[in-house]
Structure formats: C-alpha cells, structure tokens
Design a protein around this motif. Structure first.
Motif, PDB file in Angstrom:
ATOM      1  N   TYR A   1      19.370 -15.972 102.104  1.00 63.11           N
ATOM      2  CA  TYR A   1      19.907 -16.744 103.219  1.00 63.11           C
ATOM      3  C   TYR A   1      21.043 -17.665 102.765  1.00 63.11           C
ATOM      4  O   TYR A   1      22.013 -17.885 103.489  1.00 63.11           O
ATOM      5  CB  TYR A   1      18.808 -17.578 103.872  1.00 63.11           C
ATOM      6  N   GLY A   2      20.908 -18.219 101.584  1.00 60.38           N
ATOM      7  CA  GLY A   2      21.926 -19.133 101.076  1.00 60.38           C
ATOM      8  C   GLY A   2      23.277 -18.475 100.894  1.00 60.38           C
ATOM      9  O   GLY A   2      24.315 -19.164 100.892  1.00 60.38           O
ATOM     10  N   HIS A   3      23.308 -17.158 100.771  1.00 61.59           N
ATOM     11  CA  HIS A   3      24.580 -16.476 100.579  1.00 61.59           C
ATOM     12  C   HIS A   3      25.456 -16.474 101.826  1.00 61.59           C
ATOM     13  O   HIS A   3      26.632 -16.099 101.739  1.00 61.59           O
ATOM     14  CB  HIS A   3      24.348 -15.045 100.089  1.00 61.59           C
ATOM     15  N   TYR A   4      24.911 -16.878 102.944  1.00 55.10           N
ATOM     16  CA  TYR A   4      25.776 -17.075 104.108  1.00 55.10           C
ATOM     17  C   TYR A   4      26.878 -18.081 103.759  1.00 55.10           C
ATOM     18  O   TYR A   4      28.061 -17.867 104.068  1.00 55.10           O
ATOM     19  CB  TYR A   4      24.966 -17.582 105.302  1.00 55.10           C
ATOM     20  N   VAL A   5      26.495 -19.162 103.102  1.00 53.43           N
ATOM     21  CA  VAL A   5      27.467 -20.195 102.733  1.00 53.43           C
ATOM     22  C   VAL A   5      28.386 -19.690 101.628  1.00 53.43           C
ATOM     23  O   VAL A   5      29.590 -19.963 101.631  1.00 53.43           O
ATOM     24  CB  VAL A   5      26.743 -21.483 102.300  1.00 53.43           C
ATOM     25  N   VAL A   6      27.833 -18.936 100.663  1.00 49.11           N
ATOM     26  CA  VAL A   6      28.656 -18.410  99.571  1.00 49.11           C
ATOM     27  C   VAL A   6      29.750 -17.501 100.127  1.00 49.11           C
ATOM     28  O   VAL A   6      30.942 -17.667  99.818  1.00 49.11           O
ATOM     29  CB  VAL A   6      27.789 -17.640  98.558  1.00 49.11           C
ATOM     30  N   PHE A   7      29.365 -16.523 100.945  1.00 52.42           N
ATOM     31  CA  PHE A   7      30.339 -15.580 101.476  1.00 52.42           C
ATOM     32  C   PHE A   7      31.327 -16.257 102.423  1.00 52.42           C
ATOM     33  O   PHE A   7      32.530 -16.004 102.369  1.00 52.42           O
ATOM     34  CB  PHE A   7      29.624 -14.442 102.213  1.00 52.42           C
ATOM     35  N   ALA A   8      30.809 -17.108 103.311  1.00 55.92           N
ATOM     36  CA  ALA A   8      31.678 -17.755 104.293  1.00 55.92           C
ATOM     37  C   ALA A   8      32.687 -18.684 103.621  1.00 55.92           C
ATOM     38  O   ALA A   8      33.867 -18.713 103.995  1.00 55.92           O
ATOM     39  CB  ALA A   8      30.844 -18.528 105.308  1.00 55.92           C
ATOM     40  N   SER A   9      32.240 -19.442 102.619  1.00 59.02           N
ATOM     41  CA  SER A   9      33.161 -20.360 101.933  1.00 59.02           C
ATOM     42  C   SER A   9      34.164 -19.590 101.086  1.00 59.02           C
ATOM     43  O   SER A   9      35.344 -19.976 101.016  1.00 59.02           O
ATOM     44  CB  SER A   9      32.378 -21.353 101.068  1.00 59.02           C
TER      45      SER A   9
END
Length: 412
Positions: A292-300
């Motif tokens: 779930y945390g990779h939403y921020v990784v990919f989006a950023s």
C-alpha cells in the motif's frame, strides 16, 4: 493485493506442450527462477501511458496556478491507476497460469487502462470522470472474472477467499458510480471513502486463507515498475528541456534544472534498489503496509517529472507562477519520495542512528532547497547525490568495522 505467511507447495509452470485452457490454480512460493513475464512487462508499459497523461495534466494545473485542484485530481486518478496495477500484480504472482483465457483477460485490463488514460484530460479540466470510471471498471471487472476462475478451480477456504475477492471488488465498482452522479463538492470525500473500502477488500478476503504470492517475484515487479516510472520522469523532463531550448534558446538557464533533475532521478533509483527488500516480505502485516505504501512511492516519483516540467516552463516564462512555487513542484515530491522509501525499505536494513537519519535528513534538506530561487533544483540534486554518497560511506565503514571485529575475535 495478496499476502501469505505460509509457503505453498512448489508448483512450477508446466513445460512443453500446454493446453490452451487450464485450471487457474495457485502457484507455489517455493518456485525457483520466478521472474516477471513478458506479458507483465507489456502490462506495465501500457500503464505508463496513463501515468504520463496524469503527469501532463498535473503540469498544466500547477503552471496555471491551480496547484491544489491539480494535486487532488492527480491523487484521485493515480489511485485508480496504481490500485488496478497492484491488484493485477499480486494476483499474477499467485495465480498466473499463462493460458489463453488468462492472456485475453489481461488484454482486457490493458484496454481498460487505455480508456482510463483517454479520460484523464476531461477529469482534470472539466471534472468529468465518466471515461476514467469506465476504464477503471473494465479493469476491475476483468479481475473479478479471474477470481471467479480461481473459485471454480479450488475448494474449501481458498474458494471462499476467491469469492470474497470477487464480491468485494464488484460491490466497490457499484460505489464508484458516485463519482459521476454526486455533486462535485462531495466527490473528493466520496473518493476517500471508496478508496478505503477498496483497500479493505484484500485483508477481508484473505482473513482465513492467504494467497501464495512469491516474494522475489513481487519485489522484482515493484522494482521494474519503479524503473518504468522513473524512466517516464526522465523522458518528460528531457522533452521539456528540449522544447525550452528550441523555442526560447535558454540553454544556460535550463542547464541547472537539467543537471539537478538528472541527479535527483539517479539518486531515486540508487536509494530504492540499494537493499534487497524481498527478505522483508514475510508476514501479512508487512506485505500490506509495503504494498500500500508504494502508492506514495510511485505517485511522488511520477510527480518529480511533472515538477521538472513546471520548473522548465517557469524558467522560460510559460508558467505564470513564482520561482518558489516552481521549485516546490520539484523539491516536495522528491522529499516525499526519499521519506517514503526510507519508511518502506531502508530503515529495515540501516544499523545505528547515523544510517537511520540519512534519508530523513536528506528529505528535510531538499525541502530547504526550495528557497534557493533559480538554483533550487540543482541544489536538491546535489543534496540527493550527497545522500547516496553518505549512505554508501557509512555502510562501507560499518562493513569494515564488522570485518575488523570478526578478525580480532578468537575462534573457539
């Protein structure tokens, strides 16, 4: 997304002559040489089309002084892209049998993301989410079909799990219709509710029977998608710089942005891949938080490219925003990326307070670079590069001390 804490029996992909239709049975976590397939790589590339469209619209929104509205639309659209990609990825890790029907359903999901990508412009400009919704529903209904295949091929707790997935995803698609029929001021709150409900489906479905995803395969898939997103960031920034040079002859003004952007993206790649994360993916809790945390990784990561485009447009006079705002469009997503990668990856492998503080400190320094005017992007790039150098130096010293201690310790 799926997770598992107990290895399944080894079940390698059948070799030789294969039937066009086969049971969609679970693959084993003990498989050797489990790697991303050409179909998965093709799937990722098609998703990058949607990411590029979202980034382009974010650039336009920020350049026209509508940053708040643009970021909100970007977050909503990117969630649809990321969530559909992530669900496919974890499902494929556990159930990819590569038969004809599996490939056709995957092609349908690809068609869905292309429809979604075609509707991104209207979502940003006119707040019209119908095309985005249709594309998203196509992808999700295709996944429902896959889970129904799993239910037909299984029994007991596994069948119950597959049916829970199918019902949960299907019910959520009904709820997403609210983005089209509800008043415009209510839609962001409705999106938040539906996003939470979507993310609750996997824990609910796998409460009694976790699926048999493969840690090495999942780590590779996320890593490959990170590379693709960073590659798209480089491509977008390169086109922006080229356009600025061709149309405005501003090579001298754009060189600091180009150099700083390259250093930021290279450092982003280095920091993500410096640790072997697959060994951390063991329990349900770890898998869900990491995925779930990779939403921020990919989006950023994608937003860094959009920010570099904004910085270029502001430098050549196309974006009617301040230098501070243009700088923040680069430094803020960069800092967010550094901090999130530390939370998800690096902190599990850092030893000692000095190593643990490298990325959080770097994120803070990158934010401070925002106030350096025309040199903000270059300064952020230098900070990012120094972050990599500092991390490698501390790691080398730690390794050297450990070797020295081992040499001095007498053997019993």
């Amino acid at each position: 997304m799926t997770s598992s804490s107990t290895p399944a029996p080894d079940s390698p992909r059948p070799q030789g002559r294969r039937r066009p239709l086969r049971r969609l049975s679970a693959r084993g976590r003990g498989e050797t040489h489990r790697a991303a397939t050409p179909l998965e790589l093709f799937f990722d590339l098609c998703f990058v089309v949607a990411i590029a469209q979202a980034g382009m619209e974010l650039v336009h929104a920020v350049a026209e002084s509508h940053a708040g509205e643009g970021i909100l639309n970007y977050a909503m659209v990117f969630f649809a892209i990321w969530w559909a990609w992530m669900n496919f990825t974890w499902f494929a890790s556990a159930y990819d049998n590569d038969d004809v029907l599996y490939r056709v359903v995957t092609l349908l999901q690809i068609a869905g993301v292309l429809v979604l990508a075609a509707g991104i412009s209207r979502a940003f400009e006119d707040h019209e989410y119908l095309a985005v919704l249709i594309g998203y529903v196509i992808m999700r209904l295709a996944l429902v079909g896959q889970w129904l295949r799993v239910a037909r091929s299984s029994s007991g707790p596994e069948r119950k799990m597959a049916l829970r997935y199918a019902c949960g995803v299907l019910l959520c698609q009904i709820g997403w219709v609210g983005l089209v029929v509800l008043p415009e001021d209510v839609r962001p709150w409705w999106f938040l509710v539906m996003a939470i409900l979507e993310m609750c489906v996997p824990p609910f479905a796998e409460r009694e029977h976790p699926t048999s995803w493969h840690p090495h395969h999942i780590a590779e898939r996320y890593g490959l998608f990170t590379i693709i997103v960073l590659g798209e960031t480089i491509a977008a920034a390169t086109v922006a710089v080229k356009t600025g040079i061709d149309e405005n002859d501003a090579l001298g003004d754009l060189l600091p942005i180009a150099a700083g952007g390259l250093l930021i993206i290279f450092a982003a790649w280095w920091i993500y891949f410096v640790v072997p994360i697959h060994g951390h993916l063991r329990s349900n809790k770890q898998a869900f938080l990491w995925g779930y945390g990779h939403y921020v990784v990919f989006a950023s990561a994608a937003a860094i490219g959009a920010g570099l485009e904004v910085a270029v447009e502001q430098t050549v006079g196309k974006a009617h925003i301040s230098t501070l705002a243009a700088s923040a469009a680069v430094t803020l997503p960069t800092a967010l990326y550094l901090l999130t990668v530390w939370l998800l990856h690096s902190r599990h492998f850092k030893v000692g307070i000095a190593q643990q503080l490298v990325l959080p400190t770097a994120a803070l320094l990158v934010i401070c670079c925002t106030f350096l005017g025309d040199w903000a992007v270059l300064a952020a790039g230098i900070v990012s590069a120094l972050t990599v150098a500092t991390g490698e130096t501390l790691s080398a010293r730690r390794t050297s001390r450990d070797r020295g201690t081992a040499t001095r310790t007498p053997v019993a």
